[in-house]
Design a protein around this motif. Structure first.
Motif, PDB file in Angstrom:
ATOM      1  N   GLY A   1       0.749  -1.226  -0.002  1.00 20.06           N
ATOM      2  CA  GLY A   1       0.206   0.147   0.136  1.00 20.06           C
ATOM      3  C   GLY A   1       0.651   1.271   0.048  1.00 20.06           C
ATOM      4  O   GLY A   1       0.355   2.370  -0.196  1.00 20.06           O
ATOM      5  N   THR A   2       1.999   1.139   0.273  1.00 18.21           N
ATOM      6  CA  THR A   2       3.130   2.554   0.523  1.00 18.21           C
ATOM      7  C   THR A   2       3.982   2.537  -0.603  1.00 18.21           C
ATOM      8  O   THR A   2       4.593   3.772  -0.666  1.00 18.21           O
ATOM      9  CB  THR A   2       3.352   2.457   1.885  1.00 18.21           C
ATOM     10  OG1 THR A   2       4.264   1.279   2.258  1.00 18.21           O
ATOM     11  CG2 THR A   2       2.275   2.402   2.896  1.00 18.21           C
TER      12      THR A   2
ATOM     13  N   LEU B   1      -2.052  -0.812   3.238  1.00 20.81           N
ATOM     14  CA  LEU B   1      -3.459  -0.295   2.592  1.00 20.81           C
ATOM     15  C   LEU B   1      -3.740   0.876   3.220  1.00 20.81           C
ATOM     16  O   LEU B   1      -4.263   2.002   2.615  1.00 20.81           O
ATOM     17  CB  LEU B   1      -4.287  -1.507   1.911  1.00 20.81           C
ATOM     18  CG  LEU B   1      -3.863  -2.515   1.100  1.00 20.81           C
ATOM     19  CD1 LEU B   1      -4.878  -3.833   0.948  1.00 20.81           C
ATOM     20  CD2 LEU B   1      -3.530  -1.850  -0.388  1.00 20.81           C
ATOM     21  N   LEU B   2      -4.103   0.826   4.404  1.00 22.84           N
ATOM     22  CA  LEU B   2      -4.583   1.894   5.231  1.00 22.84           C
ATOM     23  C   LEU B   2      -3.710   3.082   5.341  1.00 22.84           C
ATOM     24  O   LEU B   2      -3.991   4.151   5.204  1.00 22.84           O
ATOM     25  CB  LEU B   2      -5.194   1.453   6.730  1.00 22.84           C
ATOM     26  CG  LEU B   2      -6.450   0.567   6.724  1.00 22.84           C
ATOM     27  CD1 LEU B   2      -6.503   0.041   8.175  1.00 22.84           C
ATOM     28  CD2 LEU B   2      -7.569   1.451   6.295  1.00 22.84           C
TER      29      LEU B   2
ATOM     30  N   SER C   1      -3.593   4.791   2.130  1.00 23.24           N
ATOM     31  CA  SER C   1      -4.805   5.372   1.584  1.00 23.24           C
ATOM     32  C   SER C   1      -5.147   6.835   2.549  1.00 23.24           C
ATOM     33  O   SER C   1      -5.773   7.911   2.231  1.00 23.24           O
ATOM     34  CB  SER C   1      -5.905   4.732   1.793  1.00 23.24           C
ATOM     35  OG  SER C   1      -6.182   4.473   2.914  1.00 23.24           O
TER      36      SER C   1
END
Length: 129
Positions: A28-29, A124-125, A128
């Motif tokens: 996610g990053t 992922l959090l 985002s």
């Protein structure tokens, strides 16, 4: 000579498991991480398979699912208007699928599976935000 250079199988499995967890953290990053880790995973999985080819069985339902998934993408590649772009997309699907296939085959312990889910969700959090 080869035996002295090559790592044993359990060490390969541990390295592959740690790379899978690294992928889960990077998904996610980090764009670099999601492109580097699958290449390393593919290389280590190939070496691992060459050392003991029958030690990594793939269950028939999983084989069917992979064949249906990649078969449908391949069919769309064949009948596409832009075959070059579709071929790139097909290769990218294969490339990005490597960590998840490796996770199915090399994360044997429930703790590692829980870590994979936690790290990928956290990544992922965080990505985002």
């Amino acid at each position: 000579m080869v035996g002295e250079i090559m790592l044993n199988i359990t060490t390969f499995d541990k390295i592959i498991a740690y790379l899978i967890l690294a992928y889960a953290l990077a998904v996610g990053t980090s764009r670099g991480g999601i492109h580097t880790v699958p290449a390393l995973l593919a290389l280590l999985c190939i070496i691992r398979y060459l050392t003991q080819p029958y030690a990594i069985p793939i269950e028939p339902p999983l084989k069917r699912a992979f064949l249906i998934f990649f078969g449908s993408i391949f069919l769309s590649l064949i009948f596409s208007h832009d075959i070059v772009a579709s071929a790139k997309s097909f290769v990218m699907h294969l490339y990005m699928f490597i960590p998840f296939l490796a996770a199915v085959k090399f994360l044997h312990h429930k703790d590692n599976i829980n870590r994979f889910v936690f790290f990928s969700t956290f990544s992922l959090l965080a990505g985002s935000l």
